[in-house]
Write a protein that holds these residues in place. Structure first.
Motif: not given
Length: 94
Positions: A58, A62, A65-66
């Motif tokens: 995770n 993330e 994604n950031s």
């Protein structure tokens, strides 16, 4: 800040190159921070390995994604800089 400067002399290619470098620095920093956090998680003894692996997955997801959001944001800023450069060149010189 680039767009609202009152100075008549703005080097837009230099500004765009600076924004490119800023994007690279921010995405690299996200990668470094996520790696450090994962290293801290991996040092935890006695935790359920499956739970830690899910957290690690995770965190990297993330972080990716950031980084994508940051890159997309700066990509979307490019037309704004182009328009500002065009308007600055077409404005009457005092």
């Amino acid at each position: 800040m680039i767009l609202i400067q009152k100075s008549a002399i703005i080097d837009f290619p230099a500004c765009s190159f600076t924004l490119l470098r800023l994007t690279k620095v921010l995405t690299a920093e996200i990668g470094i921070l996520s790696t450090k956090f994962v290293e801290c998680l991996n040092k935890q003894e006695g935790d359920d390995e499956l739970k830690v692996n899910q957290l690690v997955t995770n965190i990297y997801l993330e972080a990716s994604n950031s980084s994508s959001y940051i890159q997309d944001g700066f990509q979307l800023l490019l037309p704004v800089l182009q328009q500002a450069a065009i308007e600055r060149n077409q404005a009457p010189q005092d």
